[in-house]
Enzyme design. Structure first.
Site, PDB file in Angstrom:
ATOM      1  N   GLU A  46       4.340 -32.140 124.759  1.00  0.00           N
ATOM      2  CA  GLU A  46       3.445 -30.986 124.665  1.00  0.00           C
ATOM      3  C   GLU A  46       3.940 -29.889 125.604  1.00  0.00           C
ATOM      4  O   GLU A  46       4.333 -30.185 126.750  1.00  0.00           O
ATOM      5  CB  GLU A  46       2.029 -31.413 125.072  1.00  0.00           C
ATOM      6  N   ASP A  75      13.524 -22.792 125.433  1.00  0.00           N
ATOM      7  CA  ASP A  75      12.189 -22.280 125.126  1.00  0.00           C
ATOM      8  C   ASP A  75      12.318 -20.773 124.999  1.00  0.00           C
ATOM      9  O   ASP A  75      12.884 -20.117 125.876  1.00  0.00           O
ATOM     10  CB  ASP A  75      11.159 -22.657 126.188  1.00  0.00           C
ATOM     11  N   SER A  76      11.825 -20.248 123.898  1.00  0.00           N
ATOM     12  CA  SER A  76      12.089 -18.848 123.608  1.00  0.00           C
ATOM     13  C   SER A  76      10.915 -18.226 122.886  1.00  0.00           C
ATOM     14  O   SER A  76       9.997 -18.926 122.451  1.00  0.00           O
ATOM     15  CB  SER A  76      13.369 -18.734 122.773  1.00  0.00           C
ATOM     16  N   GLY A 161      12.663 -17.783 112.081  1.00  0.00           N
ATOM     17  CA  GLY A 161      11.539 -17.225 112.836  1.00  0.00           C
ATOM     18  C   GLY A 161      11.323 -15.739 112.584  1.00  0.00           C
ATOM     19  O   GLY A 161      11.252 -15.285 111.431  1.00  0.00           O
ATOM     20  N   ARG A 189      19.507 -16.126 123.237  1.00  0.00           N
ATOM     21  CA  ARG A 189      20.021 -17.504 123.330  1.00  0.00           C
ATOM     22  C   ARG A 189      21.494 -17.491 123.735  1.00  0.00           C
ATOM     23  O   ARG A 189      21.923 -18.259 124.600  1.00  0.00           O
ATOM     24  CB  ARG A 189      19.831 -18.173 121.956  1.00  0.00           C
TER      25      ARG A 189
HETATM   26  P1  ITT Z   1      11.339 -26.622 120.001  1.00  0.00           P
HETATM   27  O1  ITT Z   1      10.185 -26.502 120.987  1.00  0.00           O
HETATM   28  O2  ITT Z   1      11.449 -27.983 119.395  1.00  0.00           O
HETATM   29  O3  ITT Z   1      12.630 -26.146 120.610  1.00  0.00           O
HETATM   30  P2  ITT Z   1      10.012 -24.422 118.659  1.00  0.00           P
HETATM   31  O4  ITT Z   1      10.312 -23.643 117.423  1.00  0.00           O
HETATM   32  O5  ITT Z   1       8.608 -24.932 118.824  1.00  0.00           O
HETATM   33  O6  ITT Z   1      11.058 -25.629 118.754  1.00  0.00           O
HETATM   34  P3  ITT Z   1       9.631 -22.713 120.974  1.00  0.00           P
HETATM   35  O7  ITT Z   1       8.430 -23.426 121.438  1.00  0.00           O
HETATM   36  O8  ITT Z   1      10.647 -22.279 121.995  1.00  0.00           O
HETATM   37  O9  ITT Z   1      10.441 -23.570 119.894  1.00  0.00           O
HETATM   38  O10 ITT Z   1       9.174 -21.445 120.150  1.00  0.00           O
HETATM   39  C1  ITT Z   1      10.070 -20.431 119.892  1.00  0.00           C
HETATM   40  C2  ITT Z   1       9.586 -19.573 118.754  1.00  0.00           C
HETATM   41  O11 ITT Z   1       9.985 -18.213 119.035  1.00  0.00           O
HETATM   42  C3  ITT Z   1      10.296 -19.960 117.483  1.00  0.00           C
HETATM   43  O12 ITT Z   1       9.523 -20.856 116.724  1.00  0.00           O
HETATM   44  C4  ITT Z   1      10.469 -18.626 116.802  1.00  0.00           C
HETATM   45  O13 ITT Z   1       9.291 -18.333 116.151  1.00  0.00           O
HETATM   46  C5  ITT Z   1      10.611 -17.641 117.940  1.00  0.00           C
HETATM   47  N1  ITT Z   1      12.027 -17.423 118.217  1.00  0.00           N
HETATM   48  C6  ITT Z   1      12.745 -17.864 119.279  1.00  0.00           C
HETATM   49  N2  ITT Z   1      14.028 -17.520 119.165  1.00  0.00           N
HETATM   50  C7  ITT Z   1      14.129 -16.849 117.999  1.00  0.00           C
HETATM   51  C8  ITT Z   1      15.209 -16.258 117.326  1.00  0.00           C
HETATM   52  O14 ITT Z   1      16.444 -16.318 117.779  1.00  0.00           O
HETATM   53  N3  ITT Z   1      14.955 -15.655 116.164  1.00  0.00           N
HETATM   54  C9  ITT Z   1      13.716 -15.605 115.654  1.00  0.00           C
HETATM   55  N4  ITT Z   1      12.638 -16.152 116.211  1.00  0.00           N
HETATM   56  C10 ITT Z   1      12.843 -16.778 117.390  1.00  0.00           C
END
Ligand code: ITT
Length: 202
Positions: A46, A75-76, A161, A189
């Site tokens: 979580e 985390d992004s 995304g 990234r």
């Molecule tokens: P993990 O935790 O398993 O890594 P997640 O998708 O849940 O996968 P995050 O919690 O870091 O990852 O959420 C990041 C969100 O931000 C991701 O789902 C996208 O919606 C957005 N995001 C991050 N980097 C991006 C990118 O390069 N291009 C587009 N959207 C991005």
């Protein structure tokens, strides 16, 4: 092996296929085998942190312990300036894109920007924290960003995304219209991973 990770194999602590593809591509030139969390069937902890760095550390430490390997987590999120940097760390949860799809989340974001602000400032940045965790408990973090603005309607099919609505500064195409090679040179990234590469792999 000559790198400072003291291993030639690591696991990417992410279940996001878009991130895995980009991270594997960026790390491909280096002599290191990169497995994914899905390859090893790792669990998803979580994300209880309040910052990108805290959440990246939670994911990296969990994967490193479970796999007994060096783990890298990302985390992004998308930070919209006129919305006080929201959705930020909640980007993956904003209007439940995993259930409703990113087209819906992007539409909601555009509408929120138009409703809550005068829509004059559509500037935003993507932020990325990379955390590295070692089985002995050591950690190291790196952060990268890319500045840009939000276009509407969303455009392009590449990436993942929020890519179709994000136009990086200096370009007139969205991340989803630009080639993966361009995104992997200038993205949040790429920026954070470059610091990781400089620190551990050179
Ligand atoms: P993990 O935790 O398993 O890594 P997640 O998708 O849940 O996968 P995050 O919690 O870091 O990852 O959420 C990041 C969100 O931000 C991701 O789902 C996208 O919606 C957005 N995001 C991050 N980097 C991006 C990118 O390069 N291009 C587009 N959207 C991005």
């Amino acid at each position: 092996m000559s790198n400072k990770l003291n291993t030639n194999m690591l696991v990417l602590a992410t279940h996001n296929a878009g991130k895995v593809a980009e991270m594997q591509k960026i790390l491909a030139p280096y002599d290191i085998k990169v497995l994914s969390a899905d390859d090893l069937k790792l669990s998803e902890p979580e994300e209880t942190g309040t910052t990108f760095v805290e959440n990246a550390l939670i994911k990296a430490i969990s994967a490193s312990k479970e796999a007994n390997m060096v783990a890298i987590a990302d985390d992004s999120g998308l930070c919209v300036h006129a919305l006080n940097n929201r959705p930020g760390i909640y980007s993956a949860r904003y209007n439940e894109p995993k259930k409703n799809g990113f087209d819906y989340a992007m539409k909601c974001l555009d509408e929120e920007l138009k409703e809550k602000t005068d829509n004059k400032d559509r500037s935003a940045h993507f932020s990325c924290a990379i955390a590295v965790a070692f089985p002995n408990g050591e950690t190291k973090t790196f952060e990268g960003i890319v500045n840009g603005s939000l276009c509407w309607p969303a455009r392009g099919n590449a990436g993942f995304g929020y890519d179709p609505m994000f136009v990086p500064d200096g370009y007139d195409k969205s991340f989803a219209e630009l080639s993966g090679d361009v995104k992997n040179k200038i993205s949040h990234r790429a920026n954070a991973l470059k610091q990781f590469i400089d620190y551990f792999l050179k």
